[in-house]
Design an enzyme around this catalytic site. Structure first.
Site, PDB file in Angstrom:
ATOM      1  N   SER A 284       0.824  -1.210   0.000  1.00 12.44           N
ATOM      2  CA  SER A 284       0.000   0.000   0.000  1.00 12.44           C
ATOM      3  C   SER A 284       0.857   1.258   0.000  1.00 12.44           C
ATOM      4  O   SER A 284       1.966   1.268   0.565  1.00 12.44           O
ATOM      5  CB  SER A 284      -0.905   0.010   1.236  1.00 12.44           C
ATOM      6  OG  SER A 284      -1.535   1.261   1.406  1.00 12.44           O
TER       7      SER A 284
ATOM      8  N   TYR B 130      -2.554  -0.133   9.955  1.00 12.88           N
ATOM      9  CA  TYR B 130      -2.712  -0.703   8.620  1.00 12.88           C
ATOM     10  C   TYR B 130      -1.413  -0.579   7.835  1.00 12.88           C
ATOM     11  O   TYR B 130      -0.933  -1.548   7.242  1.00 12.88           O
ATOM     12  CB  TYR B 130      -3.848   0.006   7.887  1.00 12.88           C
ATOM     13  CG  TYR B 130      -3.940  -0.362   6.429  1.00 12.88           C
ATOM     14  CD1 TYR B 130      -4.351  -1.631   6.029  1.00 12.88           C
ATOM     15  CD2 TYR B 130      -3.606   0.570   5.434  1.00 12.88           C
ATOM     16  CE1 TYR B 130      -4.433  -1.969   4.687  1.00 12.88           C
ATOM     17  CE2 TYR B 130      -3.683   0.236   4.093  1.00 12.88           C
ATOM     18  CZ  TYR B 130      -4.099  -1.036   3.726  1.00 12.88           C
ATOM     19  OH  TYR B 130      -4.162  -1.366   2.397  1.00 12.88           O
TER      20      TYR B 130
END
Length: 335
Positions: free
Chosen positions: A127, A152
């Protein structure tokens, strides 16, 4: 080829499965169908794949050690495209243990399956969140990413480190793709495009964080899929000349690499909102708010490395991509 796609009921997984099945590959897809967002949308994506005779779906949680082992014991995969994860920066602040199970334990189970089966190539989702508060733009895979600002992001950086370890110890070729703000038809309801479109069509104000002073490298789903399809056959090899003193994180003395996969041209949040308003034919009313914890003011992908090995540059701009999404949304929800 026989290809495993994890997270096949998800936004990107569904699109990748549809493309590869259409190309004639055999697809085995898994997903746990959790309720992080509307399960009905996930089921609809699976139904959209149901007419493909070469697609098989199995409901399976990545963190299910025995189930994942059984899957790899009974199949022989030519590629593993690992897209399943617990997504969402803000959700990770209140629900950290979900991320540990899905993104850490789950990723480990995928790596273990690839190790025991000696899968020729593992492609997995990282990501843009790993870049944290990096101020230098565009973001390059050689930049330092040791300061994540959400759990995350930390799990995605951990996935890269775990993958390097397995590439080094067991020779499993691994490619990590750092996704930049993927959007388009069949997208996730927790993403800005989905939320803003719904709010505009319902006549509600939009919650716009950091008072609109943000930009994102919005990347249309078809461009993401094309990049994944092309990179699956670009199998990384060890860089024997690499040394630890070089501190270059995207290459290694193992068959391991990382790429940014984005559009390569950031768009301001307010321009993005204007594109949505134009596509809907409605007026956007903005409720400007402060920055949310874990969020960043800008993202911008340097995609030259990916272009060098695939020869592909994204083609869909924001105005076109947003209009396609709004058309899909109106059709899907009959509004």
């Amino acid at each position: 080829m026989n290809i495993l796609i994890t997270g096949m009921a998800g936004f990107i997984g569904h699109a990748v499965a549809k493309r590869l099945a259409g190309d004639g590959h055999t697809i085995v897809g898994i997903d746990n169908l959790n309720d992080y967002y509307d399960v009905g949308l996930k089921q609809a994506r699976l139904e959209d794949l149901a007419h493909f005779a070469n697609v098989r779906f199995e409901r399976l949680d990545l963190a299910d050690d025995a189930g994942m082992q059984a899957l790899f014991d009974t199949e022989r995969f030519d590629r593993v495209i690992h897209l399943a994860a617990q997504a969402g920066v803000r959700y990770s602040i209140d629900n950290p243990r979900v991320y540990a199970q899905s993104n850490l334990v789950g990723h480990l189970n995928v790596l273990e399956g690839c190790r025991h089966q000696q899968v020729p190539h593992l492609i997995y989702a990282s990501s843009s969140s790993v870049y944290g508060m990096n101020a230098k733009v565009p973001f390059e895979t050689r930049d330092n990413v040791d300061h994540p600002i959400s759990l995350y992001a930390a799990t995605k950086k951990s996935n890269e480190l775990m993958s390097h370890t397995y590439a080094h110890l067991y020779g499993i070729p691994t490619t990590g793709l750092r996704f930049f703000t993927v959007y388009g038809p069949w997208g996730r309801p927790d993403m800005a495009l989905f939320k803003f479109t719904r709010a505009i069509l319902e006549g509600r104000p939009l919650s716009v964080y950091n008072h609109g002073e943000m930009s994102r490298d919005f990347t249309y789903i078809d461009d993401i899929v094309e990049g994944i399809v092309r990179i699956q056959d670009v199998i990384p090899s060890a860089h024997r000349e690499w040394t630890s003193e070089a501190t270059v994180p995207d290459v290694a003395r193992a068959p391991f690499t990382l790429y940014n996969i984005g559009h390569g041209s950031p768009v301001s949040l307010m321009d993005f909102i204007r594109a949505i308003a134009s596509a809907t034919g409605r007026t956007a009313r903005c409720d400007f708010q402060d920055m949310q914890p874990g969020d960043v003011p800008q993202t911008w992908a340097d995609t030259e490395a990916l272009f060098a090995v695939t020869g592909y540059r994204p083609r869909v701009g924001v105005d076109e991509g947003v209009a396609r999404f709004v058309d899909w949304y109106r059709d899907f929800y009959q509004v």
